[in-house]
Design a protein around this motif. Structure first.
Motif, PDB file in Angstrom:
ATOM      1  N   ASP A   1       2.669  15.435   6.357  1.00 16.66           N
ATOM      2  CA  ASP A   1       1.694  15.651   7.433  1.00 16.66           C
ATOM      3  C   ASP A   1       2.036  14.722   8.599  1.00 16.66           C
ATOM      4  OD1 ASP A   1       0.965  13.189   6.488  1.00 16.66           O
ATOM      5  OD2 ASP A   1      -1.081  13.743   5.931  1.00 16.66           O
ATOM      6  N   ASN A   2       1.060  14.287   9.351  1.00 14.70           N
ATOM      7  CA  ASN A   2       1.307  13.457  10.536  1.00 14.70           C
ATOM      8  C   ASN A   2       1.301  11.961  10.230  1.00 14.70           C
ATOM      9  OD1 ASN A   2       1.878  13.529  13.352  1.00 14.70           O
ATOM     10  ND2 ASN A   2      -0.205  12.859  13.800  1.00 14.70           N
TER      11      ASN A   2
ATOM     12  N   ILE B   1       0.848  -1.197   0.000  1.00 15.49           N
ATOM     13  CA  ILE B   1       0.000   0.000   0.000  1.00 15.49           C
ATOM     14  C   ILE B   1       0.882   1.245   0.000  1.00 15.49           C
ATOM     15  CG2 ILE B   1      -1.810   1.270   1.218  1.00 15.49           C
ATOM     16  CD1 ILE B   1      -2.585  -1.318   2.600  1.00 15.49           C
ATOM     17  N   PRO B   2       0.901   2.002  -1.098  1.00 19.11           N
ATOM     18  CA  PRO B   2       1.605   3.294  -1.091  1.00 19.11           C
ATOM     19  C   PRO B   2       0.739   4.364  -0.424  1.00 19.11           C
ATOM     20  CG  PRO B   2       0.665   2.899  -3.266  1.00 19.11           C
ATOM     21  CD  PRO B   2       0.327   1.692  -2.420  1.00 19.11           C
ATOM     22  N   ILE B   3       1.371   5.206   0.383  1.00 26.78           N
ATOM     23  CA  ILE B   3       0.652   6.234   1.150  1.00 26.78           C
ATOM     24  C   ILE B   3       1.365   7.570   0.989  1.00 26.78           C
ATOM     25  CG2 ILE B   3       0.232   7.054   3.509  1.00 26.78           C
ATOM     26  CD1 ILE B   3      -1.768   5.040   2.906  1.00 26.78           C
ATOM     27  N   TYR B   4       0.576   8.634   0.833  1.00 25.39           N
ATOM     28  CA  TYR B   4       1.165   9.978   0.840  1.00 25.39           C
ATOM     29  C   TYR B   4       0.165  10.970   1.421  1.00 25.39           C
ATOM     30  CZ  TYR B   4       3.198  14.380  -0.714  1.00 25.39           C
ATOM     31  OH  TYR B   4       3.721  15.645  -0.741  1.00 25.39           O
ATOM     32  N   ASN B   5       0.506  11.525   2.557  1.00 28.17           N
ATOM     33  CA  ASN B   5      -0.316  12.549   3.227  1.00 28.17           C
ATOM     34  C   ASN B   5      -1.778  12.119   3.380  1.00 28.17           C
ATOM     35  OD1 ASN B   5       1.893  14.193   3.480  1.00 28.17           O
ATOM     36  ND2 ASN B   5       1.301  15.635   1.867  1.00 28.17           N
ATOM     37  N   GLU B   6      -1.982  11.040   4.136  1.00 29.34           N
ATOM     38  CA  GLU B   6      -3.331  10.498   4.321  1.00 29.34           C
ATOM     39  C   GLU B   6      -3.739  10.474   5.794  1.00 29.34           C
ATOM     40  OE1 GLU B   6      -5.359   9.915   2.040  1.00 29.34           O
ATOM     41  OE2 GLU B   6      -4.260   9.538   0.204  1.00 29.34           O
ATOM     42  N   GLU B   7      -3.257  11.415   6.597  1.00 30.59           N
ATOM     43  CA  GLU B   7      -3.524  11.358   8.036  1.00 30.59           C
ATOM     44  C   GLU B   7      -5.010  11.374   8.367  1.00 30.59           C
ATOM     45  OE1 GLU B   7      -1.940  14.633  10.200  1.00 30.59           O
ATOM     46  OE2 GLU B   7      -2.810  16.160   8.902  1.00 30.59           O
ATOM     47  N   ARG B   8      -5.827  11.988   7.512  1.00 28.79           N
ATOM     48  CA  ARG B   8      -7.260  12.116   7.799  1.00 28.79           C
ATOM     49  C   ARG B   8      -7.993  10.777   7.753  1.00 28.79           C
ATOM     50  NH1 ARG B   8      -9.248  16.876   3.885  1.00 28.79           N
ATOM     51  NH2 ARG B   8      -7.893  15.725   2.472  1.00 28.79           N
TER      52      ARG B   8
ATOM     53  N   ILE C   1      -2.813  -2.209  -3.923  1.00 22.69           N
ATOM     54  CA  ILE C   1      -4.016  -1.406  -3.712  1.00 22.69           C
ATOM     55  C   ILE C   1      -3.587  -0.072  -3.096  1.00 22.69           C
ATOM     56  CG2 ILE C   1      -4.549  -2.202  -1.370  1.00 22.69           C
ATOM     57  CD1 ILE C   1      -7.525  -2.323  -2.235  1.00 22.69           C
ATOM     58  N   ASP C   2      -4.268   0.992  -3.439  1.00 26.42           N
ATOM     59  CA  ASP C   2      -3.963   2.296  -2.853  1.00 26.42           C
ATOM     60  C   ASP C   2      -4.506   2.383  -1.430  1.00 26.42           C
ATOM     61  OD1 ASP C   2      -2.750   3.000  -5.191  1.00 26.42           O
ATOM     62  OD2 ASP C   2      -4.348   4.340  -5.882  1.00 26.42           O
ATOM     63  N   GLY C   3      -3.918   3.271  -0.648  1.00 27.02           N
ATOM     64  CA  GLY C   3      -4.327   3.419   0.741  1.00 27.02           C
ATOM     65  C   GLY C   3      -5.300   4.553   0.980  1.00 27.02           C
ATOM     66  N   ASP C   4      -5.899   5.079  -0.079  1.00 30.49           N
ATOM     67  CA  ASP C   4      -6.780   6.247   0.065  1.00 30.49           C
ATOM     68  C   ASP C   4      -8.235   5.887   0.328  1.00 30.49           C
ATOM     69  OD1 ASP C   4      -7.530   5.232  -2.399  1.00 30.49           O
ATOM     70  OD2 ASP C   4      -6.723   6.914  -3.550  1.00 30.49           O
ATOM     71  N   LEU C   5      -8.525   4.582   0.408  1.00 33.50           N
ATOM     72  CA  LEU C   5      -9.863   4.071   0.727  1.00 33.50           C
ATOM     73  C   LEU C   5     -10.887   4.296  -0.380  1.00 33.50           C
ATOM     74  CD1 LEU C   5     -10.185   4.987   4.524  1.00 33.50           C
ATOM     75  CD2 LEU C   5      -9.385   2.852   3.498  1.00 33.50           C
ATOM     76  N   GLU C   6     -10.459   4.728  -1.559  1.00 33.86           N
ATOM     77  CA  GLU C   6     -11.404   4.785  -2.669  1.00 33.86           C
ATOM     78  C   GLU C   6     -11.899   3.383  -3.001  1.00 33.86           C
ATOM     79  OE1 GLU C   6     -10.614   8.726  -5.363  1.00 33.86           O
ATOM     80  OE2 GLU C   6      -9.718   6.858  -6.044  1.00 33.86           O
ATOM     81  N   ILE C   7     -11.019   2.420  -2.844  1.00 30.94           N
ATOM     82  CA  ILE C   7     -11.384   1.008  -3.016  1.00 30.94           C
ATOM     83  C   ILE C   7     -11.309   0.333  -1.660  1.00 30.94           C
ATOM     84  CG2 ILE C   7     -10.727  -1.182  -4.079  1.00 30.94           C
ATOM     85  CD1 ILE C   7      -9.757   0.472  -6.479  1.00 30.94           C
ATOM     86  N   ASP C   8     -12.332  -0.402  -1.307  1.00 29.75           N
ATOM     87  CA  ASP C   8     -12.466  -0.959   0.037  1.00 29.75           C
ATOM     88  C   ASP C   8     -11.472  -2.094   0.258  1.00 29.75           C
ATOM     89  OD1 ASP C   8     -13.308  -1.787   2.528  1.00 29.75           O
ATOM     90  OD2 ASP C   8     -15.436  -1.648   2.038  1.00 29.75           O
TER      91      ASP C   8
END
Length: 226
Positions: free
Chosen positions: A42-43, A7-14, A84-91
């Motif tokens: 971010d955090n 899972i790639p992540i970039y600035n997803e603290e929310r 899969i992306d870590g932005d939760l667009e896909i469950d």
């Protein structure tokens, strides 16, 4: 079969608390989980470094989605890779269902479909862009895929490493699909639950990224060994 989820992540603290709750449930399925933090400002770093259900890797600077995925693949210990992306667009909760489909399939690769011919389209720039790029890809590669830009894929680790992916950014999806087709691998599509984010909600893909995606599509077609 064994699996590593990258899972790639970039600035997803929310949205990280929701993601981590879903990953905690998924960890019970004995799947190795690797999160690659692409130099978040971010955090994200502080949140992710406090958990122990996954391997945490961090790029010191923002290198791009493709670079992060390639870094995750190099660290994977299992036979198959789930992207899969870590932005939760896909469950994330779709993953056990996707694995089941992959194991029953006779194909080399399973890829997601965020929408198909029967979907209700919202007339917006991202939807139109996806449709145009998908249609252009099918024309160039004589294929009939519904969603070549979907981030969801399951395939053997040796297979994806053999593709020698060069993309460091969002063009990794199109490069991967193009090389799989040109090398004769069999690909199966499967619908996934999809909830598109807006820019205000944190969506990173920009209209300008489409030019890199189209350029990569053309380059792979003209220079297959690129």
């Amino acid at each position: 079969m064994t699996y590593t989820l990258i899972i790639p992540i970039y600035n997803e603290e929310r949205t990280l608390s929701t993601l981590l709750n879903k990953l905690y449930k998924l960890s019970k399925h004995n799947i190795e989980i690797i999160i690659v933090d692409d130099g978040s400002s971010d955090n994200t770093k502080n949140i992710l470094s406090k958990n122990d259900i996954y391997v945490y890797i961090r790029n010191n600077i923002n290198k791009g989605k493709g670079a992060s995925i390639k870094k995750g693949i190099e660290s994977a210990n299992n036979q198959n890779i789930i992207l899969i992306d870590g932005d939760l667009e896909i469950d994330i909760e779709d993953i056990p269902r996707l694995i089941d489909k992959f194991e029953k399939s006779k194909k080399d690769v399973l890829t997601g479909i965020r929408w198909d011919k029967n979907s209700n389209f919202r007339l917006e720039i991202n939807t139109i862009g996806n449709y145009l790029i998908n249609s252009l890809f099918n024309l160039f590669y004589n294929s009939n895929f519904n969603d070549v830009l979907c981030c969801v894929k399951i395939l053997n680790k040796s297979l994806i490493k053999s593709l020698d992916i060069q993309s460091n950014g969002f063009s990794i999806e199109i490069e991967t699909m193009a090389k799989l087709i040109l090398r004769g691998f069999k690909i199966e599509e499967m619908n996934v639950q999809y909830n598109r984010r807006t820019v205000q909600q944190g969506k990173k893909l920009k209209i300008s990224d489409s030019w890199d995606i189209i350029r990569m599509m053309i380059m792979i077609k003209l220079f297959p060994n690129h």
